[in-house]
Design an enzyme around this catalytic site. Structure first.
Site, PDB file in Angstrom:
ATOM      1  N   GLY A 147      -5.134   4.005  -0.249  1.00 38.57           N
ATOM      2  CA  GLY A 147      -4.724   4.027   1.437  1.00 38.57           C
ATOM      3  C   GLY A 147      -2.960   4.754   0.775  1.00 38.57           C
TER       4      GLY A 147
ATOM      5  CB  CYS B  13       1.168  -1.973  -2.811  1.00 39.92           C
ATOM      6  SG  CYS B  13       2.075  -1.349  -2.028  1.00 39.92           S
ATOM      7  CG  LEU B  14      -0.712   3.388  -4.227  1.00 44.18           C
ATOM      8  CD1 LEU B  14      -0.813   5.478  -3.571  1.00 44.18           C
ATOM      9  CD2 LEU B  14      -0.945   3.909  -5.941  1.00 44.18           C
TER      10      LEU B  14
ATOM     11  CG  HIS C 265      -1.662  -2.572   1.951  1.00 49.49           C
ATOM     12  ND1 HIS C 265      -1.825  -3.946   0.924  1.00 49.49           N
ATOM     13  CD2 HIS C 265      -0.813  -1.471   1.439  1.00 49.49           C
ATOM     14  CE1 HIS C 265      -0.821  -2.756   0.293  1.00 49.49           C
ATOM     15  NE2 HIS C 265      -0.340  -2.330   0.240  1.00 49.49           N
ATOM     16  CD  GLU C 266      -2.264   1.510   3.255  1.00 44.88           C
ATOM     17  OE1 GLU C 266      -0.777   1.607   3.461  1.00 44.88           O
ATOM     18  OE2 GLU C 266      -2.719   1.303   2.186  1.00 44.88           O
TER      19      GLU C 266
ATOM     20  CG  HIS D 162       3.478  -0.074   3.460  1.00 45.76           C
ATOM     21  ND1 HIS D 162       4.379  -0.584   2.436  1.00 45.76           N
ATOM     22  CD2 HIS D 162       2.056   0.131   2.833  1.00 45.76           C
ATOM     23  CE1 HIS D 162       3.573  -0.065   1.964  1.00 45.76           C
ATOM     24  NE2 HIS D 162       2.347  -0.250   1.873  1.00 45.76           N
TER      25      HIS D 162
ATOM     26  CD  GLN E 287       3.012   2.760   0.333  1.00 50.79           C
ATOM     27  OE1 GLN E 287       1.887   3.210   0.924  1.00 50.79           O
ATOM     28  NE2 GLN E 287       2.568   2.700  -0.030  1.00 50.79           N
TER      29      GLN E 287
HETATM   30  O1  GNR Z   1      -4.100   2.073  -3.765  1.00 45.23           O
HETATM   31  C1  GNR Z   1      -4.416   0.858  -3.484  1.00 45.23           C
HETATM   32  N1  GNR Z   1      -4.759  -0.380  -3.271  1.00 45.23           N
HETATM   33  C2  GNR Z   1      -4.993  -0.757  -2.610  1.00 45.23           C
HETATM   34  C3  GNR Z   1      -6.048  -2.398  -3.057  1.00 45.23           C
HETATM   35  C4  GNR Z   1      -6.099  -3.829  -3.071  1.00 45.23           C
HETATM   36  C5  GNR Z   1      -5.275  -4.058  -0.841  1.00 45.23           C
HETATM   37  C6  GNR Z   1      -4.510  -2.829  -0.759  1.00 45.23           C
HETATM   38  C7  GNR Z   1      -4.894  -1.883  -1.579  1.00 45.23           C
HETATM   39  S1  GNR Z   1      -3.666  -0.650  -0.696  1.00 45.23           S
HETATM   40  C8  GNR Z   1      -3.356   0.556  -2.227  1.00 45.23           C
HETATM   41  C9  GNR Z   1      -2.427   1.825  -1.716  1.00 45.23           C
HETATM   42  C10 GNR Z   1      -1.332   0.974  -0.749  1.00 45.23           C
HETATM   43  O2  GNR Z   1      -0.227   0.642  -1.499  1.00 45.23           O
HETATM   44  N2  GNR Z   1      -1.186   1.729   0.154  1.00 45.23           N
HETATM   45  O3  GNR Z   1       0.199   1.064   1.281  1.00 45.23           O
HETATM   46 NI    NI Z   2       0.331  -0.553   0.370  1.00 44.20          NI
END
Ligand code: GNR
Ligand code: NI
Length: 166
Positions: free
Chosen positions: A46, A91-92, A133-134, A137, A51
């Site tokens: 995601g 999270c990236l 999660h997104e 952000h 980001q």
């Molecule tokens: O790549 C991602 N893997 C992930 C794994 C578990 C829960 C959420 C994520 S999102 C993350 C990519 C990211 O940082 N998206 O904002």
């Molecule tokens: Ni993230």
């Protein structure tokens, strides 16, 4: 198509609240393309516009094994949620950190797709986690903010040290 730079925690720009997208135009479609190559390159499942330092309500997700099922959410709203689940999140923007977070189990989301058409989706499992999660952000929230202050500070200091040593 371009691979975009991803902001790293604790960059204060990650706490910007995203504004709604007014029109799904050519600029938005180009940003979606660039975000997609950035997400697949990382690789991640995601990516929120926040980001890549674009503070608009746009996020993309691909939880498929084959990495060919891009889902685009513009101006997303969670209209129903139920249950709880715990998931080991990454999270990236916080590379190398994986921690358990508790969120809703099932979410019903309303959003616009990449052609500006409204759709509704009921999600569970990883897709549900990712959407939440997104969407965090887009509100300027990073998953480490669910952790204890002690853990969060350790992560913050580790990220700052990584940046110094680069
Ligand atoms: O790549 C991602 N893997 C992930 C794994 C578990 C829960 C959420 C994520 S999102 C993350 C990519 C990211 O940082 N998206 O904002
Ligand atoms: Ni993230």
């Amino acid at each position: 198509m371009a691979i975009l730079d991803i902001l790293n925690y604790p960059d204060p720009r990650l706490h910007t609240v995203a504004k709604p997208v007014k029109e799904v135009d050519a600029n938005i479609r180009r940003l979606i393309e660039d975000m997609a190559v950035t997400m697949y390159d990382a690789p991640g499942v995601g990516l929120a516009a926040t980001q890549v330092n674009q503070h608009i309500q746009l996020l993309i997700i691909d939880t498929s094994e084959t990495k060919d099922q891009l889902q685009v959410f513009i101006n997303p709203r969670i209209i129903e949620k139920s249950g709880v689940q715990e998931y080991e999140e990454g999270c990236l923007s916080v590379p190398g950190v994986y921690e358990s977070v508790t969120r809703a189990e099932i979410v019903k989301v309303e959003a616009l797709d990449k052609s500006g058409k409204k759709f509704t989706l009921i999600a569970e499992g990883l897709l549900s986690v990712c959407i939440q999660h997104e969407m965090d952000h887009l509100l300027g929230k990073v998953f480490v903010e669910y952790l204890s202050p002690l853990k969060r500070n350790r992560i913050k200091n580790r990220m700052l040290k990584l940046k110094r040593d680069r």
